[in-house]
Design an enzyme around this catalytic site. Structure first.
Site: not given
Length: 199
Positions: A75-76
Site C-alpha cells: 500500500s502507498d
C-alpha cells in the site's frame, strides 16, 4: 470448521508503517510484516493515482522472494492539493506550511492497494480516493495541533485517527480506513476474490 486464512496461506504486510499494522490487525488475522525497502520517488510526470498504484505493487513484489507462497499486501498513499502532491512534512516548519496551505481547502488522498498472491503471481490493484475539507485554520490552531500531535511523518501533516479530526470541516469517501493508509473495505473484497474470505 474450514481452515483459517493463516493455515491455508500466510498473510504478509509489505510495510513498516505502524498505522497500516494497526489497521490490518482490526481484521483479526495473524500476519507477518516485511520491509519492502523500495525507492518511493515519483517518476517524471507521474500522476498521483499512477504513483500509488505502482508503489503498492512494487512493495508487494519486493518482498515476494522472501514469501513465495503468500498473500502479500502492498500500500502507498499521497495527498494532493491544487493538483500538486504533498508528502510527509518531516519537521515542524514544513508541517506549519502544509496546514496553512490546506486551510479552508480540499485535500484529496489517494491510497494504492495491491494484493499479490506470490504463489500464482496473480495480483489485484486498486486506488481509493478520499477527500478532506479543512476548516479555516488560524496560526494558533495550527501550532496547538502540531505541538500536541507532532504528525511529521504523516502525509498532509495530520493524524485523522487522532486529534487531526478537529482540523476538518468534513470528510468525503467510501472507506475511512483509506485515509489512515490501508483501505480495509477494498482489502476484504480482494481477499475474498483471492479465495481467502475473512468471514
Amino acid at each position: 470448521m474450514p481452515p483459517s486464512l493463516s493455515e491455508r496461506v500466510p498473510l504478509v504486510l509489505a510495510s513498516t508503517s505502524p498505522f497500516r499494522r494497526e489497521l490490518l490487525a482490526r481484521l483479526g488475522l495473524p500476519f507477518a510484516v516485511c520491509d519492502p525497502a523500495i525507492d518511493e520517488d515519483p517518476l517524471p510526470g507521474e500522476e498521483a493515482t499512477g504513483l500509488v498504484a505502482r508503489l503498492a505493487e512494487r512493495k508487494a513484489r519486493a518482498v515476494a522472494p522472501l514469501w513465495p507462497a503468500a498473500l502479500i499486501i502492498g500500500s502507498d498513499q499521497v495527498a494532493v492539493l491544487d493538483g500538486e502532491i504533498i508528502g510527509k512534512p518531516g519537521d515542524h516548519p514544513r508541517a506549519v506550511a502544509q496546514l496553512r496551505r490546506a486551510s479552508g481547502q480540499t485535500v484529496t488522498f489517494y491510497t494504492g492497494l495491491c494484493l499479490l498472491d506470490s504463489g500464482s503471481d496473480q495480483q489485484q490493484v486498486a486506488v481509493e480516493p478520499f477527500r478532506v475539507v479543512f476548516r479555516p485554520l488560524t496560526t494558533a490552531m495550527i501550532e496547538a495541533y502540531l505541538h500536541r500531535e507532532q504528525p511529521y511523518q504523516c502525509a498532509g501533516s495530520f493524524k485523522s485517527e487522532g486529534l487531526g479530526i478537529a482540523l476538518f470541516e468534513r470528510l468525503d469517501g467510501d472507506d475511512p480506513t483509506s485515509l489512515i493508509g490501508l483501505p480495509l473495505i477494498r482489502l476484504t473484497r480482494m481477499l475474498e476474490a483471492a479465495g481467502a474470505p475473512i468471514l
